[in-house]
Design a protein around this motif. Structure first.
Motif, PDB file in Angstrom:
ATOM      1  N   SER A 228     -79.101  10.573 -60.133  1.00 15.52           N
ATOM      2  CA  SER A 228     -78.424  11.311 -61.190  1.00 15.52           C
ATOM      3  C   SER A 228     -78.451  10.559 -62.514  1.00 15.52           C
ATOM      4  CB  SER A 228     -76.966  11.578 -60.807  1.00 15.52           C
ATOM      5  OG  SER A 228     -76.330  12.305 -61.844  1.00 15.52           O
ATOM      6  N   HIS A 229     -78.875  11.268 -63.564  1.00 17.73           N
ATOM      7  CA  HIS A 229     -78.643  10.789 -64.928  1.00 17.73           C
ATOM      8  C   HIS A 229     -77.134  10.838 -65.153  1.00 17.73           C
ATOM      9  CE1 HIS A 229     -79.297  10.919 -69.456  1.00 17.73           C
ATOM     10  NE2 HIS A 229     -78.024  11.256 -69.319  1.00 17.73           N
ATOM     11  N   ILE A 230     -76.556   9.752 -65.641  1.00 16.91           N
ATOM     12  CA  ILE A 230     -75.125   9.729 -66.022  1.00 16.91           C
ATOM     13  C   ILE A 230     -74.984   8.871 -67.273  1.00 16.91           C
ATOM     14  CG2 ILE A 230     -74.004  10.160 -63.783  1.00 16.91           C
ATOM     15  CD1 ILE A 230     -74.197   6.621 -64.978  1.00 16.91           C
ATOM     16  N   PHE A 231     -73.858   9.007 -67.930  1.00 13.55           N
ATOM     17  CA  PHE A 231     -73.490   8.129 -69.050  1.00 13.55           C
ATOM     18  C   PHE A 231     -72.066   7.597 -68.835  1.00 13.55           C
ATOM     19  CE2 PHE A 231     -71.680   7.123 -73.179  1.00 13.55           C
ATOM     20  CZ  PHE A 231     -72.721   6.508 -73.866  1.00 13.55           C
ATOM     21  N   TYR A 232     -71.189   8.501 -68.383  1.00 14.16           N
ATOM     22  CA  TYR A 232     -69.758   8.175 -68.302  1.00 14.16           C
ATOM     23  C   TYR A 232     -69.372   7.656 -66.915  1.00 14.16           C
ATOM     24  CZ  TYR A 232     -69.795  11.140 -72.460  1.00 14.16           C
ATOM     25  OH  TYR A 232     -70.072  11.679 -73.689  1.00 14.16           O
ATOM     26  N   LEU A 233     -68.428   6.722 -66.917  1.00 17.64           N
ATOM     27  CA  LEU A 233     -67.920   6.174 -65.651  1.00 17.64           C
ATOM     28  C   LEU A 233     -67.368   7.278 -64.754  1.00 17.64           C
ATOM     29  CD1 LEU A 233     -67.147   3.727 -63.867  1.00 17.64           C
ATOM     30  CD2 LEU A 233     -65.013   3.557 -65.160  1.00 17.64           C
ATOM     31  N   ALA A 234     -66.627   8.214 -65.342  1.00 15.63           N
ATOM     32  CA  ALA A 234     -66.011   9.282 -64.531  1.00 15.63           C
ATOM     33  C   ALA A 234     -67.084  10.128 -63.843  1.00 15.63           C
ATOM     34  CB  ALA A 234     -65.128  10.158 -65.415  1.00 15.63           C
ATOM     35  N   ASP A 235     -68.187  10.405 -64.553  1.00 15.29           N
ATOM     36  CA  ASP A 235     -69.268  11.190 -63.941  1.00 15.29           C
ATOM     37  C   ASP A 235     -69.974  10.388 -62.844  1.00 15.29           C
ATOM     38  OD1 ASP A 235     -68.778  13.397 -65.535  1.00 15.29           O
ATOM     39  OD2 ASP A 235     -70.181  12.756 -67.098  1.00 15.29           O
ATOM     40  N   ALA A 236     -70.133   9.080 -63.088  1.00 11.33           N
ATOM     41  CA  ALA A 236     -70.757   8.233 -62.062  1.00 11.33           C
ATOM     42  C   ALA A 236     -69.960   8.326 -60.764  1.00 11.33           C
ATOM     43  CB  ALA A 236     -70.832   6.790 -62.544  1.00 11.33           C
ATOM     44  N   LYS A 237     -68.636   8.223 -60.896  1.00  8.82           N
ATOM     45  CA  LYS A 237     -67.793   8.297 -59.686  1.00  8.82           C
ATOM     46  C   LYS A 237     -67.884   9.677 -59.041  1.00  8.82           C
ATOM     47  CE  LYS A 237     -64.419   4.862 -61.144  1.00  8.82           C
ATOM     48  NZ  LYS A 237     -63.049   4.655 -61.654  1.00  8.82           N
ATOM     49  N   ALA A 238     -67.921  10.728 -59.886  1.00  7.03           N
ATOM     50  CA  ALA A 238     -67.948  12.092 -59.343  1.00  7.03           C
ATOM     51  C   ALA A 238     -69.234  12.354 -58.554  1.00  7.03           C
ATOM     52  CB  ALA A 238     -67.804  13.107 -60.485  1.00  7.03           C
ATOM     53  N   VAL A 239     -70.382  11.925 -59.089  1.00  5.16           N
ATOM     54  CA  VAL A 239     -71.628  12.193 -58.358  1.00  5.16           C
ATOM     55  C   VAL A 239     -71.716  11.323 -57.099  1.00  5.16           C
ATOM     56  CG1 VAL A 239     -72.947  13.132 -60.297  1.00  5.16           C
ATOM     57  CG2 VAL A 239     -73.055  10.673 -59.843  1.00  5.16           C
ATOM     58  N   ILE A 240     -71.207  10.088 -57.178  1.00  9.23           N
ATOM     59  CA  ILE A 240     -71.243   9.229 -55.983  1.00  9.23           C
ATOM     60  C   ILE A 240     -70.309   9.787 -54.913  1.00  9.23           C
ATOM     61  CG2 ILE A 240     -70.747   6.934 -55.059  1.00  9.23           C
ATOM     62  CD1 ILE A 240     -71.603   5.816 -57.827  1.00  9.23           C
ATOM     63  N   ALA A 241     -69.139  10.257 -55.339  1.00 13.72           N
ATOM     64  CA  ALA A 241     -68.206  10.855 -54.374  1.00 13.72           C
ATOM     65  C   ALA A 241     -68.855  12.048 -53.678  1.00 13.72           C
ATOM     66  CB  ALA A 241     -66.922  11.287 -55.077  1.00 13.72           C
ATOM     67  N   ASN A 242     -69.791  12.701 -54.352  1.00 15.76           N
ATOM     68  CA  ASN A 242     -70.499  13.834 -53.748  1.00 15.76           C
ATOM     69  C   ASN A 242     -71.823  13.412 -53.100  1.00 15.76           C
ATOM     70  OD1 ASN A 242     -69.036  16.525 -54.227  1.00 15.76           O
ATOM     71  ND2 ASN A 242     -68.769  15.411 -56.148  1.00 15.76           N
ATOM     72  N   GLY A 243     -72.025  12.105 -52.958  1.00 16.61           N
ATOM     73  CA  GLY A 243     -73.122  11.639 -52.115  1.00 16.61           C
ATOM     74  C   GLY A 243     -74.411  11.277 -52.816  1.00 16.61           C
ATOM     75  N   VAL A 244     -74.430  11.191 -54.150  1.00 14.85           N
ATOM     76  CA  VAL A 244     -75.686  10.880 -54.841  1.00 14.85           C
ATOM     77  C   VAL A 244     -76.191   9.497 -54.392  1.00 14.85           C
ATOM     78  CG1 VAL A 244     -75.132   9.618 -56.982  1.00 14.85           C
ATOM     79  CG2 VAL A 244     -76.725  11.539 -57.043  1.00 14.85           C
ATOM     80  N   ASP A 245     -77.503   9.315 -54.358  1.00 16.75           N
ATOM     81  CA  ASP A 245     -78.090   8.101 -53.788  1.00 16.75           C
ATOM     82  C   ASP A 245     -78.401   7.033 -54.830  1.00 16.75           C
ATOM     83  OD1 ASP A 245     -78.607   9.099 -50.896  1.00 16.75           O
ATOM     84  OD2 ASP A 245     -79.343  10.703 -52.196  1.00 16.75           O
ATOM     85  N   ALA A 246     -78.564   7.435 -56.089  1.00 20.15           N
ATOM     86  CA  ALA A 246     -78.887   6.459 -57.128  1.00 20.15           C
ATOM     87  C   ALA A 246     -78.349   6.936 -58.466  1.00 20.15           C
ATOM     88  CB  ALA A 246     -80.403   6.257 -57.232  1.00 20.15           C
TER      89      ALA A 246
END
Ligand SMILES: [Zn+2]
Length: 522
Positions: A228-246
Motif C-alpha cells: 500500500s502507498h501511504i503517507f499518514y501514520l493513521a493510514d499505515a495502521k489502518a491498512v496493516i490492521a486489514n492485513g496489508v503485506d508491505a
C-alpha cells in the motif's frame, strides 16, 4: 553520488560473450552474505559464473585468466528495487502514451546498467507488462528482472494523480467493484497487488476503508500479497490492521510509534522507505552540481538535463507549496526508517524511480543508499548511537603549574546521546557525561581524577571527514584538586567502522594544545 558511494560493478556477462576466465583484483567486495566488506578482494568469473571470491591469498586464479585491476571500486550483488515503475515517463515527461514495449525495454536496460538487477513495478502498468514479463522469463528480453503489480488500485479522482491511460489503474467506487478489479488482475498472475491510500497533501479524496478492506481480503483469497502507498501514520495502521503485506512508502506525517512497531513486527509487514520520493521534489534544484556528474546525466535524456538545469525549474521548485511539505516529510521519513530498523521491523529497498522525471531509474537507487546511510541505517560511518559509550586514551603535552611542556597520559570514558539535523549536509549535536583521569609528574600527587560534561556539534564535509567544535567542563576533586574549561575544534577522519583518527586543536584556560588521537567507539 559516485564521490560518496561505491560504483556498482554489475556482473552481467551475456551468454554471447566468448567464455573467458577473468580475475578482478583490488576491489572492495560486499559478497551478500552479510559479512563485513572485504578490502583488496579477488573475484574470478568464468563466463556467467562466479568461480571464487575472497582474499588474494585464498582465491586461486586459474592460469591464463585475464587480470583486471579494479582497485578503488566496489563489487556487490545486484540491487533489488522493490518499488519502481516503467513506461510512465518519455522524453522527460509523464505521458499517457509512454507505456510502450520500446520504452519499458529501455528502462529495464537502464536499471541493469546501474546495477539494479531486479525491479518490482508497483502499479500503473498496462497489461502489456505481463507479456513482457513472461517473454523475459522465457529468456527473450534482456535488462533487469521484471516483477509487477500490474495496474494497481487507486481512488476515483484521487491517488495516484498521474496522467495515465484508463487501462493503467483501477479506480473502484465500491467494495464490490474493488473485488471485481482484484479478480481481473489476479487472472494475469501479478507478482504483487498495489493500492493507494492517500489524499496527496490534502488535495484528493482518499480510498475508503471499506474498499481497501475488501480489496486486501480478495487479494489474499487469490494468494496475492498487497503493498500500500501511504503517507499518514493513521493510514499505515489502518491498512496493516486489514492485513496489508508491505508499506510502499515511509510514514511521513509524524514519528512512528510503539503501536505501529508492534503491529509490523507481529505481522511481519515490510517497510519500503523510498526516501528518494521526498528528496526528488527538491534535490536537483537545491544542488545543481549533481547535474555535472555523468553518473546522473547518463541516466537522463538530454532534454531532461536541460530542463533541470534551467532557472525556470529552480523557480518552479521554489514556488511549489508542496516542497516545504516534502522537506518535512523527508526528515520524518529518515527518522522513522531509523526507528523501525532499530526496532527490528523488516525493511525492503525501494525508490519509486520511474514514477516521474525527477525519480531517475538507476541513479535513484544509488541516491537511496546514500539517504539510507544518512538516516543512520548503516553503521559503517555512523558516529554515535543513542545512548552511546566512548572511551579515549592518549598522551598530551600541556602547560601546567610551573611546567611548560609536560607529558601527561589521559583516560576518559563517557556516556552520551546525539541528535541530528540536515540543514547543510548532516549535523550531529552531542552531549557526554564524562569521567576523566590524567596522570603525570606535573600534577601534585601525580594525577587528578574527576568528571564533567561535553557539548558539541559535528558537521559532515564528506562521508568520512567531519569537523566539529565542542566545549567541556571538568572538575577534578581527587588527586590535584582543580577544574578546567576546554574549547576544542576538531577534525576527524574515519578509518574503519569503529575507529577514527582525530586531530584536535584545544584551547584550555591558559594553554593551547595539539592532539593526535586514535578513538574507538562502541
Ligand atoms: Zn510508486
Amino acid at each position: 553520488m559516485r564521490k560518496t558511494l561505491p560504483v556498482v560493478f554489475a556482473l552481467m556477462v551475456s551468454p554471447t560473450v566468448l567464455a573467458e576466465v577473468v580475475a578482478l583484483k583490488g576491489a572492495t567486495l560486499i559478497d551478500g552474505s552479510g559479512r563485513a566488506p572485504q578490502q583488496d578482494a579477488v573475484l574470478v568469473v568464468d563466463g556467467e559464473r562466479i568461480l571464487a571470491a575472497g582474499a588474494p591469498g585464498k582465491v586461486k586464479v586459474p592460469q591464463g585468466a585475464r587480470l583486471v585491476d579494479v582497485t578503488g571500486r566496489t563489487i556487490m550483488p545486484g540491487i533489488i528495487n522493490a518499488h519502481g515503475h516503467v513506461g510512465l515517463v518519455a522524453g522527460g515527461q509523464n505521458r499517457a502514451d509512454a507505456y510502450t514495449r520500446e520504452n519499458v525495454q529501455a528502462q529495464l536496460l537502464q536499471y541493469e546498467r546501474y546495477g539494479v538487477t531486479s525491479v518490482l513495478t508497483l502499479g500503473l502498468n498496462r497489461d502489456l507488462v505481463y507479456e513482457l514479463r513472461d517473454e523475459q522469463r522465457r529468456g527473450g528480453l534482456p535488462g533487469a528482472s521484471l516483477f509487477t503489480a500490474g495496474r494497481g488500485i487507486g481512488a476515483p479522482d484521487g491517488a495516484p494523480p498521474v496522467p495515465v491511460a484508463p487501462d493503467q489503474v483501477y479506480r473502484p467506487k465500491t467494495p464490490a467493484e474493488g473485488v471485481a478489479d482484484v479478480q481481473e488482475a489476479a487472472a494475469h498472475k501479478p507478482d504483487f497487488l498495489k493500492i493507494w491510500v492517500d489524499d496527496v497533501f490534502g488535495k484528493f479524496p482518499k480510498m475508503q476503508p471499506a474498499i481497501f478492506k475488501a480489496v486486501i481480503e480478495a487479494a489474499h483469497a487469490k494468494g496475492l500479497k498487497v503493498a500500500s502507498h501511504i503517507f499518514y501514520l493513521a493510514d499505515a495502521k489502518a491498512v496493516i490492521a486489514n492485513g496489508v503485506d508491505a508499506l510502499a512508502h515511509s510514514v511521513r506525517d509524524r514519528p512512528v510509534d510503539a503501536e505501529l512497531v508492534a503491529m509490523m513486527k507481529k505481522r511481519g509487514t515490510f517497510y519500503v522507505a523510498t526516501l528518494n520520493v521526498d528528496a526528488s521534489f527538491f534535490a536537483l534544484a537545491d544542488d545543481p552540481a549533481l547535474l555535472d556528474d555523468p553518473f546522473l546525466t547518463g541516466a537522463l535524456p538530454p532534454e531532461s538535463v536541460q530542463q533541470f538545469r534551467s532557472g525556470e525549474y529552480r523557480s518552479k521548485v521554489a514556488a511549489d507549496p508542496n516542497v516545504p511539505k516534502a522537506r518535512a516529510a523527508l526528515e520524518n521519513a529518515m527518522r522513522n526508517l531509523k526507528t523501525l530498523r532499530d526496532a527490528g521491523v523488516r525493511i525492503a529497498f525501494g525508490t519509486d524511480s520511474g514514477a516521474n522525471p525527477a525519480r531517475i531509474p538507476g541513479w535513484a537507487e544509488h541516491r537511496e543508499l546514500e539517504l539510507m546511510v544518512r538516516a543512520g541505517l548503516s553503521p559503517m560511518d555512523a558516529l554515535f548511537k543513542s545512548p552511546s559509550w566512548k572511551v579515549s586514551t592518549g598522551l598530551e603535552t600541556i602547560e601546567h603549574n610551573q611546567c611548560r611542556f609536560c607529558r601527561i597520559g589521559n583516560l576518559n570514558t563517557g556516556i552520551g546521546a546525539a541528535a541530528e539535523s540536515f540543514w547543510l549536509k548532516r549535523e550531529v549535536y552531542f552531549g557526554f557525561a564524562e569521567l576523566a583521569s590524567e596522570y603525570g609528574r606535573v600534577f601534585n600527587s601525580n594525577y587528578r581524577l574527576g568528571g564533567g560534561a561535553t557539548l558539541g556539534t559535528l558537521v559532515d564535509i564528506t562521508e568520512r571527514w567531519k569537523v566539529g567544535v565542542s566545549g567541556t567542563y571538568l572538575q577534578f576533586p581527587l588527586g590535584e584538586k582543580s577544574h578546567e574549561w576546554r574549547v576544542s575544534a576538531q577534525q576527524r577522519y574515519a578509518l574503519h567502522k569503529n575507529f577514527a583518527v582525530r586531530f584536535e586543536f584545544n584551547q584550555r584556560a591558559r594553554t593551547q594544545e595539539y592532539l593526535l588521537n586514535l578513538h574507538a567507539y562502541f
